[in-house]
Design an enzyme around this catalytic site. Structure first.
Site, PDB file in Angstrom:
ATOM      1  N   ASP A  48       1.086  -1.589   0.030  1.00  0.00           N
ATOM      2  CA  ASP A  48       0.104   0.054   0.308  1.00  0.00           C
ATOM      3  C   ASP A  48       1.017   1.970  -0.032  1.00  0.00           C
ATOM      4  O   ASP A  48       1.306   1.932  -0.875  1.00  0.00           O
ATOM      5  CB  ASP A  48      -0.842  -0.184   1.220  1.00  0.00           C
ATOM      6  CG  ASP A  48      -1.970  -1.297   0.722  1.00  0.00           C
ATOM      7  OD1 ASP A  48      -2.989  -0.724   0.352  1.00  0.00           O
ATOM      8  OD2 ASP A  48      -2.491  -1.934   1.990  1.00  0.00           O
ATOM      9  N   GLU A  71      -5.279   6.834   0.257  1.00  0.00           N
ATOM     10  CA  GLU A  71      -5.817   6.139   1.366  1.00  0.00           C
ATOM     11  C   GLU A  71      -5.075   6.042   2.667  1.00  0.00           C
ATOM     12  O   GLU A  71      -4.914   6.286   3.819  1.00  0.00           O
ATOM     13  CB  GLU A  71      -5.873   4.797   1.071  1.00  0.00           C
ATOM     14  CG  GLU A  71      -6.850   3.886   2.480  1.00  0.00           C
ATOM     15  CD  GLU A  71      -7.280   2.518   1.856  1.00  0.00           C
ATOM     16  OE1 GLU A  71      -7.888   1.610   2.866  1.00  0.00           O
ATOM     17  OE2 GLU A  71      -6.979   2.047   0.565  1.00  0.00           O
ATOM     18  N   ASP A 136      -6.667   4.891  -4.554  1.00  0.00           N
ATOM     19  CA  ASP A 136      -6.982   3.730  -3.190  1.00  0.00           C
ATOM     20  C   ASP A 136      -5.899   3.106  -4.205  1.00  0.00           C
ATOM     21  O   ASP A 136      -5.931   1.847  -4.911  1.00  0.00           O
ATOM     22  CB  ASP A 136      -7.722   2.826  -3.773  1.00  0.00           C
ATOM     23  CG  ASP A 136      -8.066   1.462  -1.848  1.00  0.00           C
ATOM     24  OD1 ASP A 136      -6.646   1.730  -2.141  1.00  0.00           O
ATOM     25  OD2 ASP A 136      -9.004   1.644  -2.115  1.00  0.00           O
ATOM     26  N   ILE A 138      -3.928  -0.002  -2.551  1.00  0.00           N
ATOM     27  CA  ILE A 138      -4.509  -1.902  -3.016  1.00  0.00           C
ATOM     28  C   ILE A 138      -5.879  -2.031  -2.125  1.00  0.00           C
ATOM     29  O   ILE A 138      -5.675  -1.414  -0.963  1.00  0.00           O
ATOM     30  CB  ILE A 138      -3.493  -2.639  -2.254  1.00  0.00           C
ATOM     31  CG1 ILE A 138      -2.071  -2.617  -2.995  1.00  0.00           C
ATOM     32  CG2 ILE A 138      -3.924  -4.236  -1.676  1.00  0.00           C
ATOM     33  CD1 ILE A 138      -0.864  -3.439  -2.064  1.00  0.00           C
ATOM     34  N   ASP A 139      -7.084  -1.528  -3.089  1.00  0.00           N
ATOM     35  CA  ASP A 139      -8.455  -1.733  -2.690  1.00  0.00           C
ATOM     36  C   ASP A 139      -8.443  -3.634  -3.275  1.00  0.00           C
ATOM     37  O   ASP A 139      -7.907  -3.598  -3.147  1.00  0.00           O
ATOM     38  CB  ASP A 139      -9.095  -0.926  -3.589  1.00  0.00           C
ATOM     39  CG  ASP A 139     -10.742  -1.291  -3.533  1.00  0.00           C
ATOM     40  OD1 ASP A 139     -10.865  -1.638  -2.600  1.00  0.00           O
ATOM     41  OD2 ASP A 139     -10.954  -1.681  -4.027  1.00  0.00           O
ATOM     42  N   THR A 141      -7.125  -5.166   0.538  1.00  0.00           N
ATOM     43  CA  THR A 141      -6.088  -5.750   0.626  1.00  0.00           C
ATOM     44  C   THR A 141      -6.123  -7.171   1.395  1.00  0.00           C
ATOM     45  O   THR A 141      -5.220  -7.680   0.936  1.00  0.00           O
ATOM     46  CB  THR A 141      -5.431  -4.604   2.418  1.00  0.00           C
ATOM     47  OG1 THR A 141      -5.392  -3.618   1.815  1.00  0.00           O
ATOM     48  CG2 THR A 141      -4.357  -4.961   2.835  1.00  0.00           C
ATOM     49  N   HIS A 245     -18.976  -5.554   5.338  1.00  0.00           N
ATOM     50  CA  HIS A 245     -18.896  -4.329   3.494  1.00  0.00           C
ATOM     51  C   HIS A 245     -19.977  -4.385   3.155  1.00  0.00           C
ATOM     52  O   HIS A 245     -20.181  -3.846   2.768  1.00  0.00           O
ATOM     53  CB  HIS A 245     -17.310  -5.387   2.546  1.00  0.00           C
ATOM     54  CG  HIS A 245     -16.239  -4.740   3.392  1.00  0.00           C
ATOM     55  ND1 HIS A 245     -15.561  -5.259   2.178  1.00  0.00           N
ATOM     56  CD2 HIS A 245     -15.731  -4.042   4.664  1.00  0.00           C
ATOM     57  CE1 HIS A 245     -13.863  -4.811   3.140  1.00  0.00           C
ATOM     58  NE2 HIS A 245     -14.802  -4.562   4.419  1.00  0.00           N
ATOM     59  N   SER A 269     -12.680  -5.820  -3.651  1.00  0.00           N
ATOM     60  CA  SER A 269     -12.171  -4.895  -4.712  1.00  0.00           C
ATOM     61  C   SER A 269     -12.738  -4.080  -5.218  1.00  0.00           C
ATOM     62  O   SER A 269     -14.311  -5.048  -6.250  1.00  0.00           O
ATOM     63  CB  SER A 269     -10.943  -5.150  -4.595  1.00  0.00           C
ATOM     64  OG  SER A 269     -10.700  -6.110  -6.190  1.00  0.00           O
ATOM     65  N   LYS A 272     -14.500  -5.699  -9.183  1.00  0.00           N
ATOM     66  CA  LYS A 272     -16.058  -6.091  -8.875  1.00  0.00           C
ATOM     67  C   LYS A 272     -16.854  -5.339 -10.015  1.00  0.00           C
ATOM     68  O   LYS A 272     -17.442  -5.643 -10.842  1.00  0.00           O
ATOM     69  CB  LYS A 272     -16.759  -6.143  -7.681  1.00  0.00           C
ATOM     70  CG  LYS A 272     -16.593  -7.766  -6.762  1.00  0.00           C
ATOM     71  CD  LYS A 272     -17.748  -7.466  -5.426  1.00  0.00           C
ATOM     72  CE  LYS A 272     -17.422  -6.177  -4.381  1.00  0.00           C
ATOM     73  NZ  LYS A 272     -16.128  -6.041  -4.042  1.00  0.00           N
ATOM     74  N   ARG A 286     -23.197  -4.147  -2.998  1.00  0.00           N
ATOM     75  CA  ARG A 286     -22.775  -3.122  -1.626  1.00  0.00           C
ATOM     76  C   ARG A 286     -23.647  -2.645  -0.696  1.00  0.00           C
ATOM     77  O   ARG A 286     -24.267  -1.494  -0.826  1.00  0.00           O
ATOM     78  CB  ARG A 286     -21.753  -2.255  -2.316  1.00  0.00           C
ATOM     79  CG  ARG A 286     -21.027  -2.257  -0.828  1.00  0.00           C
ATOM     80  CD  ARG A 286     -19.536  -1.626  -1.746  1.00  0.00           C
ATOM     81  NE  ARG A 286     -18.851  -1.209  -0.053  1.00  0.00           N
ATOM     82  CZ  ARG A 286     -17.853  -1.723   0.540  1.00  0.00           C
ATOM     83  NH1 ARG A 286     -17.155  -3.255  -0.577  1.00  0.00           N
ATOM     84  NH2 ARG A 286     -16.814  -1.552   1.377  1.00  0.00           N
ATOM     85  N   ASP A 299     -12.203   4.118  -2.578  1.00  0.00           N
ATOM     86  CA  ASP A 299     -12.851   2.916  -3.166  1.00  0.00           C
ATOM     87  C   ASP A 299     -14.059   2.708  -4.128  1.00  0.00           C
ATOM     88  O   ASP A 299     -14.470   1.531  -4.166  1.00  0.00           O
ATOM     89  CB  ASP A 299     -14.393   2.756  -1.691  1.00  0.00           C
ATOM     90  CG  ASP A 299     -13.093   2.246  -0.643  1.00  0.00           C
ATOM     91  OD1 ASP A 299     -11.612   1.764  -0.970  1.00  0.00           O
ATOM     92  OD2 ASP A 299     -13.270   2.045   0.295  1.00  0.00           O
TER      93      ASP A 299
END
Length: 359
Positions: A48, A71, A136, A138-139, A141, A245, A269, A272, A286, A299
């Site tokens: 990250d 982030e 982001d 690394i979305d 993680t 989430h 992440s 999708k 979501r 995100d």
């Protein structure tokens, strides 16, 4: 179709995401996945920090007056010399295998101190005015740590409207025709045939290309579009792996209401967003798990644009477009409903019926 107005921004975004993705793959394969805890106790890897530094370096070199919402912040690196040294060893040796592309991004970062300073340039409060990049590094993680799906995400907002988006997804199949499968969320690698770069410019469609293809032509890539759905019962959902989430129970009830029998595909992440944009999946939900939780703009910004440019619609559960103009979070929105434009209203109706029944 040429994207002259944002052609340089698109090219820099693509190359910056590709360079950062190289670093993340090195971290995974070299098993240097040491983690520290942020205040919310979610894992953050050295990947990250390194990826964010590389992306911000490219943006600062090309667009020094632009604001950045990212982030990560560098407090842990300033406190932990060993961690800082580990990240720097990765950053200083990560570059694109294309001298012209590397030169466009500004070349190597000067030293570890400069790296730390760059990371903290992502502290913009965001807002409705001016040019603001959302990162982001690394979305997903947790997906990254287990060898599943993750994404390197970058988007440009101008006066609160997303204009450019790029998503690097190292563990997605290159083949746009490959449908999502139940195992996509884990035990993936970036072997041959994996690694996709999705990108879009507002009003000019969305594309995909192999993540390993480094080019100074921002137009390189195949146009992608969402799958036409004549019968919603044949659609499939993708949702977050983590129950914290998105409400898995509500998603199952929505599937039942729509007559969808295929099990939901769970993956981490903004991969999708990319997956439904190219028709590998159909619907991404979501669903709110808390009345007070606010989604972070990094995100969703790139994925939101890519899906809309691929022929989809993205709203919250109340039918409102995602609002990236109010700061670092989507404070005016609750949840996400992304689907092909032709069926979005029907999906949204089912979402609202299920959620309202709980009130």
């Amino acid at each position: 179709m040429r994207r002259d107005k944002y052609e340089k921004e698109l090219l820099v975004a693509q190359l910056a995401v590709q360079r950062a993705a190289i670093l993340t793959k090195r971290v995974f394969h070299e098993k240097a996945k040491g983690t520290v805890d942020k205040n919310d106790k979610s894992p953050v890897t050295i990947g990250d920090f390194g990826a964010q530094a590389l992306i911000i370096a490219a943006l600062q070199h090309n667009f020094p007056d632009d604001a950045i919402v990212a982030e990560e912040e560098s407090a842990k690196l300033r406190e932990d010399e060993k961690l800082r040294s580990t990240v720097w060893e990765l950053v200083k040796d990560t570059r694109l295998d294309n001298p012209d592309a590397e030169a466009l991004l500004g070349g190597p970062i000067r030293d570890a101190d400069a790296m730390v300073e760059l990371i903290d340039k992502g502290n913009s409060p965001g807002g409705a005015h001016g040019r603001i990049w959302a990162i982001d590094p690394i979305d997903g993680t947790k997906g990254f740590l287990r060898g599943g799906q993750y994404a390197v995400c970058l988007a440009l907002m101008v006066d609160g409207d997303v204009k450019v988006g790029a998503l690097g997804c190292p563990n997605l199949p290159v083949d746009d025709a490959a449908r999502l499968t139940a195992g996509i969320g884990e035990n993936q690698t970036d072997d041959d045939g994996h690694g996709v770069l999705f990108s879009a410019v507002l009003g000019h469609g969305a594309t995909s290309r192999p993540l390993a293809t480094v080019s100074l032509d921002p137009e390189l890539g195949k146009p992608i579009s969402m799958r036409a759905i004549d019968d919603l019962t044949q659609a499939n959902f993708c949702e977050s792996v983590e129950a914290g989430h998105s409400s898995h129970g509500d998603q199952a009830a929505i599937s039942h209401r729509l007559g969808i029998t295929a099990p939901s595909v769970r993956m981490d992440s903004q991969a999708k967003y990319g997956s439904i944009a190219r028709g590998a999946g159909d619907i991404y939900l979501r669903l709110p798990v808390s009345a007070t939780y606010q989604e972070k703009i990094w995100d969703h910004a790139a994925g939101d644009l890519i899906v809309r440019e691929a022929g989809g619609q993205v709203t919250d559960v109340n039918g409102k477009r995602l609002d990236f103009s109010v700061g670092r979070t989507l404070a005016n929105n609750k949840g996400v409903v992304a689907a092909p434009l032709a069926v979005h209203a029907k999906v949204l109706e089912a979402v609202q019926e299920v959620l309202s029944s709980k009130l």
